[in-house]
Design a protein around this motif. Structure first.
Motif, PDB file in Angstrom:
ATOM      1  N   ALA A  52       0.818  -1.217   0.000  1.00 17.13           N
ATOM      2  CA  ALA A  52       0.000   0.000   0.000  1.00 17.13           C
ATOM      3  C   ALA A  52       0.854   1.270   0.000  1.00 17.13           C
ATOM      4  O   ALA A  52       0.320   2.372  -0.154  1.00 17.13           O
ATOM      5  CB  ALA A  52      -0.928   0.000   1.217  1.00 17.13           C
ATOM      6  N   HIS A  79      -8.367  -4.366   4.362  1.00 18.25           N
ATOM      7  CA  HIS A  79      -9.382  -3.310   4.481  1.00 18.25           C
ATOM      8  C   HIS A  79      -8.903  -2.212   5.425  1.00 18.25           C
ATOM      9  O   HIS A  79      -9.010  -1.022   5.116  1.00 18.25           O
ATOM     10  CB  HIS A  79     -10.688  -3.926   4.997  1.00 18.25           C
ATOM     11  N   GLY A  99      -6.232  -0.262   3.989  1.00 22.71           N
ATOM     12  CA  GLY A  99      -6.839   0.650   3.018  1.00 22.71           C
ATOM     13  C   GLY A  99      -7.291   1.942   3.672  1.00 22.71           C
ATOM     14  O   GLY A  99      -7.105   3.033   3.113  1.00 22.71           O
ATOM     15  N   ALA A 130      -4.030   3.904   4.307  1.00 24.24           N
ATOM     16  CA  ALA A 130      -3.434   4.403   3.066  1.00 24.24           C
ATOM     17  C   ALA A 130      -4.269   5.522   2.447  1.00 24.24           C
ATOM     18  O   ALA A 130      -3.724   6.447   1.830  1.00 24.24           O
ATOM     19  CB  ALA A 130      -3.272   3.255   2.065  1.00 24.24           C
ATOM     20  N   ASN A 131      -5.574   5.461   2.606  1.00 27.78           N
ATOM     21  CA  ASN A 131      -6.463   6.501   2.063  1.00 27.78           C
ATOM     22  C   ASN A 131      -6.464   7.774   2.906  1.00 27.78           C
ATOM     23  O   ASN A 131      -7.087   8.772   2.524  1.00 27.78           O
ATOM     24  CB  ASN A 131      -7.900   5.972   1.967  1.00 27.78           C
ATOM     25  N   ARG A 189     -14.522   2.661  -0.191  1.00 25.07           N
ATOM     26  CA  ARG A 189     -13.157   2.841  -0.693  1.00 25.07           C
ATOM     27  C   ARG A 189     -12.184   1.892   0.000  1.00 25.07           C
ATOM     28  O   ARG A 189     -11.270   1.355  -0.632  1.00 25.07           O
ATOM     29  CB  ARG A 189     -12.715   4.299  -0.489  1.00 25.07           C
ATOM     30  N   ALA A 190     -12.380   1.677   1.305  1.00 24.77           N
ATOM     31  CA  ALA A 190     -11.508   0.749   2.022  1.00 24.77           C
ATOM     32  C   ALA A 190     -11.743  -0.685   1.560  1.00 24.77           C
ATOM     33  O   ALA A 190     -10.799  -1.481   1.470  1.00 24.77           O
ATOM     34  CB  ALA A 190     -11.735   0.864   3.531  1.00 24.77           C
ATOM     35  N   ALA A 238      -9.908  -0.986  -1.661  1.00 18.11           N
ATOM     36  CA  ALA A 238      -8.469  -1.098  -1.409  1.00 18.11           C
ATOM     37  C   ALA A 238      -8.135  -2.495  -0.888  1.00 18.11           C
ATOM     38  O   ALA A 238      -7.118  -3.086  -1.275  1.00 18.11           O
ATOM     39  CB  ALA A 238      -8.036  -0.035  -0.400  1.00 18.11           C
ATOM     40  N   GLN A 277      -8.077  -4.895  -3.715  1.00 13.89           N
ATOM     41  CA  GLN A 277      -6.870  -4.741  -4.517  1.00 13.89           C
ATOM     42  C   GLN A 277      -5.665  -5.388  -3.845  1.00 13.89           C
ATOM     43  O   GLN A 277      -4.825  -5.991  -4.507  1.00 13.89           O
ATOM     44  CB  GLN A 277      -6.594  -3.259  -4.763  1.00 13.89           C
ATOM     45  N   LEU A 278      -5.588  -5.280  -2.519  1.00 13.45           N
ATOM     46  CA  LEU A 278      -4.436  -5.815  -1.798  1.00 13.45           C
ATOM     47  C   LEU A 278      -4.543  -7.312  -1.538  1.00 13.45           C
ATOM     48  O   LEU A 278      -3.537  -8.031  -1.593  1.00 13.45           O
ATOM     49  CB  LEU A 278      -4.287  -5.081  -0.456  1.00 13.45           C
TER      50      LEU A 278
END
Length: 290
Positions: free
Chosen positions: A92, A142, A145, A148-149, A221-222, A225, A228-229
């Motif tokens: 991330a 999560h 995420g 990172a966001n 959004r989390a 993310a 994606q991870l």
């Protein structure tokens, strides 16, 4: 709901205490009808509560949940947990956060901290015991995420903005009641004081709807993310597992729900004050990702 409710309550308490203190000190009267000065005045005190909550968030989280930080792993599971968080953090692009476990039967996790490179990620003992490694990894993804966001900082800034305008419009309302309704021309009297406090309570509740709406958007959004991870299938699987355990009551402190992955079900009207969207909605949103 946990982190967000205490976060909002802390801010509301700061606003009320600031209002009483400033009134007793006579500071309020200097804002008068100068709206530029009033707005600056409200911004200073409006951001105070949110920034204080942000900077003490890790300490508050540890104290309120009984989270034990893993400094030296004592078991194979703790070693795996540290390695997984380190791997996800690297992917991330953030610094490795502190990692902890809090004693709770329900499956839950949270992330908090004043910036993305000085964060805390913690999971419940129940989640570690009952979830598969892939599901735990997705939950951790999560939470990473969220970090990172920059969700913690963004939430604090949004709360500061709504605090500012709650204080601003409450004082305009108080001045209107005092001057136009009570016909007090000798300065700000008891009518201004009572009307301002009343308006701050009402506007504070309405403003929390805005904050909660943003909190729900953060969850999507989390989740994205996390997908994606850790993989879309793993993230969906983790949420489905949480859905299966939905009947287990969530007992994490109010200060941490907004950054947790699981939240209790609420009635339809109370949905306006939910920090998390329903799990079925989050699962469907993940299925729509390409």
């Amino acid at each position: 709901m946990m982190r967000i409710l205490l976060f909002l309550a802390t801010n509301l308490a700061v606003l009320i205490i600031a209002s009483i203190t400033l009134k007793l000190l006579g500071v309020d009267r200097f804002t008068g009808q100068n709206y530029n000065s009033l707005l600056i005045f409200c911004a200073v005190f409006g951001f105070a509560g949110s920034l204080v909550s942000l900077f003490i968030s890790k300490w508050m989280a540890k104290m309120s949940t009984g989270t034990e930080i893993i400094s030296q792993p004592r078991t194979r599971h703790e070693q795996w947990l540290l390695q997984t968080v380190e791997e996800l953090s690297r992917e991330a692009g953030i610094r490795m956060p502190e990692v902890g476990i809090f004693p709770a039967y329900e499956a839950n996790a949270f992330a908090t901290g004043w910036n993305r490179n000085d964060a805390l990620v913690a999971v419940s003992q129940g989640l570690l015991e009952r979830f598969s490694p892939d599901e735990v990894r997705a939950v951790l993804a999560h939470e990473i995420g969220h970090v990172a966001n920059g969700d913690m900082v963004t939430l604090a800034l949004i709360q500061g903005v709504v605090n500012t305008f709650v204080m601003f419009f409450a004082r305009i309302f108080g001045n209107f009641i005092d001057k136009a309704i009570l016909k007090n021309e000798e300065g700000q009297g008891i009518g201004y004081f009572v009307a301002t406090l009343f308006a701050e309570l009402v506007l504070g509740i309405l403003a929390s709807i805005i904050v909660m709406w943003f909190s729900r958007q953060r969850e999507f959004r989390a989740d994205a993310a996390g997908a994606q991870l850790a993989g879309q299938g793993a993230m969906i699987g983790a949420l489905q597992r949480l859905q299966a355990e939905q009947e287990v009551p969530v007992h994490m402190p109010d200060s941490l729900t907004a950054f947790g992955i699981n939240a209790a079900k609420k009635a339809s009207f109370a949905g306006l004050f939910m920090s998390h969207p329903p799990l079925e909605v989050r699962i469907e949103a993940l299925r729509q990702l390409r």
